[in-house]
Write an enzyme that holds these catalytic residues in place. Structure first.
Site, PDB file in Angstrom:
ATOM      1  N   TRP A 190      38.888  37.668  39.582  1.00 31.38           N
ATOM      2  CA  TRP A 190      39.837  37.046  38.646  1.00 31.38           C
ATOM      3  C   TRP A 190      40.861  36.286  39.473  1.00 31.38           C
ATOM      4  O   TRP A 190      40.785  36.300  40.708  1.00 31.38           O
ATOM      5  CB  TRP A 190      40.511  38.112  37.759  1.00 31.38           C
ATOM      6  CG  TRP A 190      40.724  37.589  36.354  1.00 31.38           C
ATOM      7  CD1 TRP A 190      41.876  37.064  35.834  1.00 31.38           C
ATOM      8  CD2 TRP A 190      39.743  37.522  35.319  1.00 31.38           C
ATOM      9  NE1 TRP A 190      41.671  36.679  34.524  1.00 31.38           N
ATOM     10  CE2 TRP A 190      40.377  36.940  34.182  1.00 31.38           C
ATOM     11  CE3 TRP A 190      38.395  37.874  35.234  1.00 31.38           C
ATOM     12  CZ2 TRP A 190      39.701  36.719  32.990  1.00 31.38           C
ATOM     13  CZ3 TRP A 190      37.724  37.658  34.051  1.00 31.38           C
ATOM     14  CH2 TRP A 190      38.380  37.088  32.942  1.00 31.38           C
ATOM     15  N   ASP A 191      41.803  35.633  38.810  1.00 33.84           N
ATOM     16  CA  ASP A 191      42.748  34.832  39.602  1.00 33.84           C
ATOM     17  C   ASP A 191      43.823  35.689  40.269  1.00 33.84           C
ATOM     18  O   ASP A 191      44.695  35.163  40.953  1.00 33.84           O
ATOM     19  CB  ASP A 191      43.368  33.694  38.783  1.00 33.84           C
ATOM     20  CG  ASP A 191      44.056  34.141  37.509  1.00 33.84           C
ATOM     21  OD1 ASP A 191      44.262  35.359  37.343  1.00 33.84           O
ATOM     22  OD2 ASP A 191      44.381  33.277  36.670  1.00 33.84           O
ATOM     23  N   TRP A 192      43.777  36.994  40.081  1.00 37.24           N
ATOM     24  CA  TRP A 192      44.675  37.904  40.795  1.00 37.24           C
ATOM     25  C   TRP A 192      43.906  39.030  41.488  1.00 37.24           C
ATOM     26  O   TRP A 192      44.510  39.975  41.978  1.00 37.24           O
ATOM     27  CB  TRP A 192      45.697  38.539  39.844  1.00 37.24           C
ATOM     28  CG  TRP A 192      45.129  38.847  38.478  1.00 37.24           C
ATOM     29  CD1 TRP A 192      45.369  38.163  37.327  1.00 37.24           C
ATOM     30  CD2 TRP A 192      44.204  39.886  38.126  1.00 37.24           C
ATOM     31  NE1 TRP A 192      44.658  38.707  36.275  1.00 37.24           N
ATOM     32  CE2 TRP A 192      43.939  39.767  36.733  1.00 37.24           C
ATOM     33  CE3 TRP A 192      43.570  40.908  38.836  1.00 37.24           C
ATOM     34  CZ2 TRP A 192      43.056  40.617  36.046  1.00 37.24           C
ATOM     35  CZ3 TRP A 192      42.705  41.755  38.157  1.00 37.24           C
ATOM     36  CH2 TRP A 192      42.454  41.606  36.779  1.00 37.24           C
ATOM     37  N   ASN A 456      40.669  38.506  24.734  1.00 38.20           N
ATOM     38  CA  ASN A 456      41.729  37.784  25.432  1.00 38.20           C
ATOM     39  C   ASN A 456      41.373  36.306  25.547  1.00 38.20           C
ATOM     40  O   ASN A 456      40.418  35.945  26.250  1.00 38.20           O
ATOM     41  CB  ASN A 456      41.941  38.355  26.837  1.00 38.20           C
ATOM     42  CG  ASN A 456      42.913  37.518  27.655  1.00 38.20           C
ATOM     43  OD1 ASN A 456      44.114  37.548  27.425  1.00 38.20           O
ATOM     44  ND2 ASN A 456      42.393  36.727  28.587  1.00 38.20           N
ATOM     45  N   GLU A 457      42.095  35.461  24.800  1.00 38.98           N
ATOM     46  CA  GLU A 457      42.104  34.000  24.943  1.00 38.98           C
ATOM     47  C   GLU A 457      40.819  33.301  24.534  1.00 38.98           C
ATOM     48  O   GLU A 457      40.651  32.106  24.807  1.00 38.98           O
ATOM     49  CB  GLU A 457      42.488  33.605  26.389  1.00 38.98           C
ATOM     50  CG  GLU A 457      43.891  34.063  26.760  1.00 38.98           C
ATOM     51  CD  GLU A 457      44.374  33.576  28.115  1.00 38.98           C
ATOM     52  OE1 GLU A 457      45.599  33.627  28.349  1.00 38.98           O
ATOM     53  OE2 GLU A 457      43.538  33.151  28.934  1.00 38.98           O
ATOM     54  N   GLU A 554      51.969  36.870  26.694  1.00 43.21           N
ATOM     55  CA  GLU A 554      51.715  36.597  28.113  1.00 43.21           C
ATOM     56  C   GLU A 554      52.620  35.468  28.568  1.00 43.21           C
ATOM     57  O   GLU A 554      52.719  34.441  27.886  1.00 43.21           O
ATOM     58  CB  GLU A 554      50.261  36.170  28.375  1.00 43.21           C
ATOM     59  CG  GLU A 554      49.259  37.276  28.512  1.00 43.21           C
ATOM     60  CD  GLU A 554      47.935  36.770  29.101  1.00 43.21           C
ATOM     61  OE1 GLU A 554      47.979  35.808  29.915  1.00 43.21           O
ATOM     62  OE2 GLU A 554      46.888  37.311  28.745  1.00 43.21           O
TER      63      GLU A 554
END
Length: 879
Positions: A190-192, A456-457, A554
């Site tokens: 993921w981006d983190w 989510n999204e 968020e």
């Protein structure tokens, strides 16, 4: 070989033939690689990566570039093997089951070389009948398929149309097609976070044997009848009845504190049978309700349910019962188009203050009870009352929800679908339906869970065409979306639980999305539902860039974790902001640049010639920037709760992204990997305070709002002080007349043109002065002391390097830091390296010569160890 034999129930004098036994197979197993070249011990619960690490066959997977070096582990097919004796005579049991509580993820299960079942979903339990296979001595094999290869194969089989996205952005170093496997979506990157597609038995494995019947699961739901103002309790139990004759008996329900002792007749017939029991709670008995943190007590009641059945067979379940109601209010607002979006708990509107939860580790066996408690205690210690369990991770372990119940943390529970479209073929949907039914049944008894959210999204991803779908093909994906989240997930949720709201997606326009066929034209419309908002280009000190939305679930900015956290997984050549390691660890496109861009708007960037010093200073500055940005944004949302401006407002929730970290890397978190508080978390403790003054400017006028989460009105005063950067004495101060701050509202308390404010203060300009303010009575401080910068700190005149010293003493288990400064110091950061614990305050503006701060250690330490590790930084130190 030691097996944990749990006699779930034993009969009084009825003989062993009617007993129910459970044998846990957790503990020592062996694992073998696909070609058999590697075989080693492993623990269950656990995973392959952890087994390899414990045997010292690999380094810490989080060290430096090991997420790339160890990609081979996820690309292999591993087998878990357990040889065990059954501590009972198998011939005397009519049914024996193998129960797998958590399998990660795609397996074929063999007992004594006989296939007994398959698994394809990390998020549910499995039960396989092994009655005719089990022996006195057994070999159990769980053959895992590489999740990466499985996902790729499933995507190739889905030939009639693609299901995007295919792969994550290259910066994430991830794997492809994670949407084709029911596994933690972030495990492919993921981006983190890193890509560690784990394989393993991540929960308990056990054998169950019985002759008459067995209690498979047990759940309950408190329900409030509004019409007659009475609490009821619905209890649901599922039995597997193998007796050909009816099994008769009684169900005895006891809740002593509520004076409940109820007996019901039970009649069980062959097959899977659901027993529903209904308890009416006498209106004359006072029922204390469960409240979110900061709004009341988390009262619960001990309940036992005893099933006494034919032949002396009995099953007993104990549980904690909490009573609370939850409503999602979507109704018209005077002076505004659209609908409200807020939660009422026990009939009271509650502003949700909190963050978003991600898995605390890529390897679930490392998520201990102690770590969960530390992280969740840090939530309430920062005045939060809510967490959103994000839909790209896992449905958390039971203990997580039990702690949230205990601590008063409301949980917005996503289902595990995130930032992707998903297939709707038969096998996938069958797996999802079993997953959702299992999770709803498992979690619905928890008062902390206040809403279900489908994904989510993904509404936004589809409507705003993140994946460049041709318009001619859009209807196919819309049909898939409605099939998955409405016709299946939503339907199963409503069948299993009607006591809390269901939201199809986050963000969503709520009732408006429903009315528009479950997909709104603009899921980010601030007049409906919840909003996710990110902006790394605009100036985060300018509150006008933020949406005046109904609910913001968020938002956030990145920062780097502290050097002491990074040091554990890096080497000396990594310790610079431009290093290969710093680039590798950043999984968000241009993330390192975006942090410096935002910081440079208001601060001078570190310029030390010493590379390590410059790196540490840059880390510090990213944390300052993140904390100040999220502070500004959150305070804007909190002050917007009671007003409508240009038709927008009535904000009733602020959940910043994100609470915790999955590894040691730059991210949006306020808690570092392992739980250390970033500056943002200390700021959150202030900006989420129950009573808070919020300062901001508009058209050169300085305003202060008061924000209250309290349940009653309070009389107080506002004090406004102005300091020059060059003096520890305030140059002017004013206190308002006493006023009443109304419960649960925000209100304007103070407004004055900046020029007028400065005229009343000797030698003050925007560049030379700073404003602080607080709420108090005659005798006590009621709020944190807040502040407002009249100019960017990089333009500050008279800001000197402060010599800050600390004298450390001990009071019981707490350490007292007596600080003394030679000058006004912004963003004072106290650090004790790797010593685990937190300060009572940190990252503060020090405007007085002395200040006392407490340190609460999480493990035993002493004064000398703290003195050796202590380091203090303030803003001017990095110039």
């Amino acid at each position: 070989m030691l097996l944990r034999l749990l006699l779930l129930l034993a009969l009084c004098g009825a003989g062993s033939a009617a007993m129910v036994v459970s044998v846990s197979l957790r503990g020592s197993w062996r694992i073998r690689s696909g070609n058999g070249s590697l075989e080693l011990p492993a623990e269950v619960p656990g995973c392959v990566h952890s087994a390899l690490f414990h045997q010292r066959l690999i380094q810490d997977p989080y060290y430096r570039f090991n997420n790339l070096n160890y990609r081979w582990i996820a690309l292999d097919n591993w087998t878990y093997i357990k040889k065990f004796k059954v501590p009972f005579d198998v011939s005397k049991w009519r049914k024996v089951k193998l129960v797998l509580e958590g399998v990660d993820t795609v397996t074929a299960v063999l007992l004594n070389n006989v296939p007994v079942g398959e698994t394809d979903n990390m998020f549910r339990s499995y039960s396989f009948d092994i009655t005719h296979v089990v022996q006195a001595v057994n070999i159990l094999e769980v053959h895992f398929q590489s999740p990466v290869i499985y996902a790729d194969q499933r995507s190739k089989v889905h030939t009639h149309y693609s299901v995007p996205p295919n792969c994550p952005p290259r910066v994430q170093d991830g794997e492809c097609h994670v949407n084709f496997i029911r596994k933690a979506q972030c495990s492919f990157s993921w981006d983190w976070g890193p890509s560690f597609p784990t394989q393993g038995l991540w929960k308990d494995v056990r054998i169950e044997a019985y002759n008459i019947c067995h209690l498979n699961h047990f759940t309950f739901t408190p329900i409030y009848d509004n019409n007659i103002q009475e609490w009821n309790l619905e209890i649901e139990s599922s039995f597997d009845v193998i007796s050909s004759k009816p099994v008769l008996g009684q169900a005895i329900i006891a809740i002593p504190e509520l004076k409940i002792q109820q007996t019901n007749s039970v009649e069980l017939y062959h097959g899977e049978r659901i027993v529903k029991l209904f308890v009416k709670i006498d209106k004359s008995v006072t029922v204390e309700t469960w409240w979110p943190h900061g709004h009341g007590n988390q009262t619960g009641y001990n309940m036992t349910v005893l099933f006494k059945l034919d032949g002396g067979l009995s099953f007993e379940k104990s549980a904690k019962v909490y009573f609370r109601t939850v409503e999602l209010i979507e109704e018209s607002i005077k002076g505004s188009r659209g609908l409200s979006f807020y939660f009422k708990i026990n009939g009271l509107p509650i502003f949700l203050k909190g963050s978003n939860w991600i898995p605390p580790d890529s390897f679930q066996d490392r998520v201990t009870s102690a770590l969960l408690r530390l992280l969740l205690q840090s939530v309430v210690d920062a005045n939060m009352n809510a967490l959103r369990v994000w839909g790209g991770g896992i449905y958390e372990q039971d203990e997580f929800y039990e702690l949230c119940d205990e601590l008063g943390i409301m949980v917005w529970q996503d289902f595990m679908f995130a930032c992707a479209l998903y297939p709707t073929d038969q096998d996938f949907m069958d797996s999802v339906r079993a997953e959702v039914a299992y999770q709803v049944r498992r979690l619905k008894s928890h008062p902390s869970v206040i809403t279900w959210s489908g994904n989510n999204e993904n509404e936004a991803a589809l409507v705003l065409n993140w994946y460049n779908i041709q318009s001619s093909n859009l209807s196919t994906y819309i049909d898939d979306y409605v099939t998955l989240y409405v016709k299946n997930v939503r339907r199963i949720v409503l069948e299993g639980d009607q006591t809390r709201p269901f939201i199809t997606s986050s963000p969503t326009n709520g009732a408006r999305s429903t009315a528009e066929g479950w997909l709104s034209e603009n899921p980010y419309d601030p007049n409906y539902g919840d909003v996710h908002f990110y902006d790394y280009v605009g100036d985060c000190w300018n509150w006008k860039i933020f949406p005046k939305a109904r609910f913001v679930s968020e938002y956030g900015y990145q920062s780097w974790p502290s050097f002491s956290t990074l040091e554990k997984v890096s080497s000396k050549e990594d310790w610079s902001y431009g290093s290969k390691f710093a680039h590798h660890r950043q999984h968000f496109t241009d993330g390192n640049y975006k942090m410096l861009h935002q910081a440079e708007l208001h601060f001078k960037l570190p310029q030390s010639a010493d590379q390590l010093r410059k790196f540490k200073d840059t880390i510090y500055l990213t944390q300052v920037m993140q904390a100040q940005c999220v502070k500004t944004e959150t305070e804007f949302y909190r002050r917007s709760r009671s007003e409508i401006v240009h038709g927008e407002g009535h904000t009733m929730g602020a959940l910043y992204w994100q609470l915790n970290d999955i590894w040691q890397a730059p991210s949006w978190s306020s808690l570092e990997y392992g739980g250390k508080w970033k500056m943002l978390h200390y700021f959150a403790r202030h900006f989420f305070a129950p009573l808070l003054p919020v300062g901001f400017e508009n058209e050169d006028v300085f305003f202060i709002y008061g924000v209250s989460d309290l349940h009653s009105d309070h009389k107080m005063m506002l004090t406004v002080r102005v300091h020059t950067w060059s003096s520890l004495e305030p140059v002017c101060s004013e206190t308002t007349k006493p006023f009443v701050m109304k419960a649960g509202e925000s209100a304007l308390l103070y407004d004055k043109p900046v020029a007028e404010l400065l005229r009343g203060c000797t030698n003050c300009t925007r560049q030379s002065c700073v404003v602080s303010f607080y709420l108090s009575t005659d005798r006590e401080l009621l709020s944190p002391t807040n502040y407002h910068f009249l100019s960017s700190p990089k333009e500050a005149k008279g800001l000197h390097k402060a010599n800050i010293t600390a004298t450390i003493s001990q009071q019981g288990d707490t350490f007292v830091f007596h600080l003394k400064t030679s000058a006004v110091a912004p963003f004072v950061w106290l650090d004790v390296g790797s010593i685990p614990g937190r300060f009572s305050d940190n990252g503060f503006l020090m405007t007085e010569e002395t200040r006392t701060v407490f340190f609460y250690p999480w493990k035993p330490t002493n004064e000398s160890e703290l003195e050796r590790s202590f380091h203090v930084t303030s803003l001017a130190d990095i110039y």
